[in-house]
Design an enzyme around this catalytic site. Structure first.
Site, PDB file in Angstrom:
ATOM      1  N   ARG A 180      10.311   6.640   4.321  1.00 35.03           N
ATOM      2  CA  ARG A 180      10.120   8.360   4.592  1.00 35.03           C
ATOM      3  C   ARG A 180      10.692   8.341   6.174  1.00 35.03           C
ATOM      4  O   ARG A 180      11.519   9.649   6.251  1.00 35.03           O
ATOM      5  CB  ARG A 180       8.657   8.753   4.747  1.00 35.03           C
ATOM      6  N   TYR A 216      12.627   1.627  -3.586  1.00 28.33           N
ATOM      7  CA  TYR A 216      12.169   2.977  -3.625  1.00 28.33           C
ATOM      8  C   TYR A 216      13.064   4.036  -3.846  1.00 28.33           C
ATOM      9  O   TYR A 216      14.262   3.863  -3.529  1.00 28.33           O
ATOM     10  CB  TYR A 216      11.605   3.174  -2.112  1.00 28.33           C
ATOM     11  N   ARG A 261       0.820  -1.295  -0.067  1.00 25.91           N
ATOM     12  CA  ARG A 261       0.131   0.014  -0.076  1.00 25.91           C
ATOM     13  C   ARG A 261       0.870   1.076   0.095  1.00 25.91           C
ATOM     14  O   ARG A 261       1.786   1.618   0.923  1.00 25.91           O
ATOM     15  CB  ARG A 261      -0.699  -0.097   1.301  1.00 25.91           C
ATOM     16  N   ASP A 309       0.987   5.399   0.343  1.00 17.67           N
ATOM     17  CA  ASP A 309       0.589   6.215   1.087  1.00 17.67           C
ATOM     18  C   ASP A 309       0.048   7.333   0.026  1.00 17.67           C
ATOM     19  O   ASP A 309       0.393   7.469  -0.746  1.00 17.67           O
ATOM     20  CB  ASP A 309       1.400   6.791   2.279  1.00 17.67           C
TER      21      ASP A 309
END
Lengths: 254, 254
Positions: free
Chosen positions: A199, A112, A52, A54
């Site tokens: 993050r 990422y 998922r 964000d």
């Protein structure tokens, strides 16, 4: 029964994240609606994602899968869906998957990318894709901190406050700080991730680069398991899910 | 009297172009309103630009100038204006200019970049910045055509239908087709440009790349002076004004 595996790209700016939520514009919901239109189904076609993302997070290579109620040529799931999807969401490729293919459980790893614009002045052309960090950054210190994060650790100190994952041990194969001028990127590759983990890593590396956290303290922050010891959570709009990797059963994203 | 020269960056997607138009959101109008707020002026502060970008065209290095009614430190025109400007428009730098500095008349040259996404499938993360061209492109043919466009020519065949410029002779110092994979760019550097000239060049080069125009015909198309002989006008969203160059009196964009 046919199972189809899609690689999907999206600009996350105007989505409330991947997962379906009532009354919100989500990537999963938008995809499911387009697939139902394409195959002329009245029923919801559930699309299972590799994870998922964000709200505000982008993807170049999100992987997902679904079982169409009728057989169509694979190109219809690329060009047909792209004609129905909005400008900020597209299918990059479609292929047949084994009937039991599970994009999340079968994933062996993900990459990422976190983008920074490190300049005294903000950049409108990069506003939706990069975190604007004004002050100078000590890249050597950031790279030293990144080296401490590589490998297998308990990442409890680098997850969202409400994250309920049972095991918090994860393996990062790479944490790279790239670039030299104002355009910097942090690339993170690992087996799996906790919520907000990338993050939190990006925010902590920026705190290190700005001298707020000593890079030598990273091992002790990891050992503490305490979210308050690590740095900031970097904003969503700098983050892109680049690729999801699978084993032999299905090809990696290309 | 103080004259200030600004270098400005904008994402043109949501602007009706550079020039002030009643009831439209324009770059010039948005800048003028922010400057008037910063210097607390009731009167319009006219900002003169180096040229007019069309609706949807971006800029990394637009140059403009104005006379503030009161003296402020130059940093106020960077950081003060950026705090007042919307996310898609920013001042990159501010410096003092000679009192008679005219950004348009004094410009010695400009560089534009035209971006293409040459792939069977569209790319949401590039949708606002690249023209999506699906079919394969013959880059060698595009480079041959580009070479014919370099130099001093009458560019009447490469301008907007309604363009009323008196002289249509322009000099292009460079027309480069760069890249090899799906991300391609056409960079054009010249002394001055007619309306839609770069977009007509980009559209014609793509027509050449797709085999619709023989690259050897470019000299004859230039000689014809006939817009109908050249290729398409490429869409605005692929175009970025990269830099405006000046002579000794003011520094080039940096």
């Amino acid at each position: 029964m046919m199972r189809v595996r899609l690689v999907v790209e999206y600009d996350g700016s105007d989505f409330a994240g991947w997962q379906v939520q009532p009354g919100r514009r989500t990537v999963q919901g938008t995809l499911e609606a387009a697939i139902a239109r394409l195959v002329k189904s009245e029923r919801r076609i559930v699309v299972a994602g590799a994870g998922r993302t964000d709200a505000g997070v982008h993807a170049e290579g999100m992987v997902c899968a679904f079982d169409p109620p009728r057989v169509l040529p694979l190109t219809a799931f690329v060009h047909g869906l792209n004609a129905l999807l909005p400008e900020d969401l597209a299918v990059r490729s479609a292929e047949l998957a084994p009937p039991d293919f599970d994009p999340r459980r079968d994933a062996r790893g993900k990459t990422y990318r976190y983008r920074l614009w490190n300049h005294p002045v903000r950049s409108p052309l990069r506003a939706r894709r990069c975190w604007h960090v004004r002050g100078p950054l000590d890249l050597a210190a950031m790279r030293e901190a990144a080296a401490h994060l590589r490998g297998t650790h308990d990442f409890s100190a680098f997850r969202a406050q409400g994250c309920e994952a049972k095991t918090t041990v994860r393996t990062l194969r790479a944490v790279e700080v790239r670039g030299s001028g104002p355009e910097l990127e942090i690339e993170v590759e690992g087996t799996a991730f906790l919520r907000f983990m990338v993050r939190s890593i990006a925010g902590t590396l920026v705190d290190v680069g700005q001298g707020r956290i000593d890079p030598a303290r990273i091992p002790e922050i990891l050992a503490s398991g305490d979210r308050a010891q690590a740095g900031r959570t970097a904003p969503a709009h700098g983050l892109t899910l680049v690729a999801v990797y699978y084993g032999d059963r299905t090809k990696a994203h290309g």
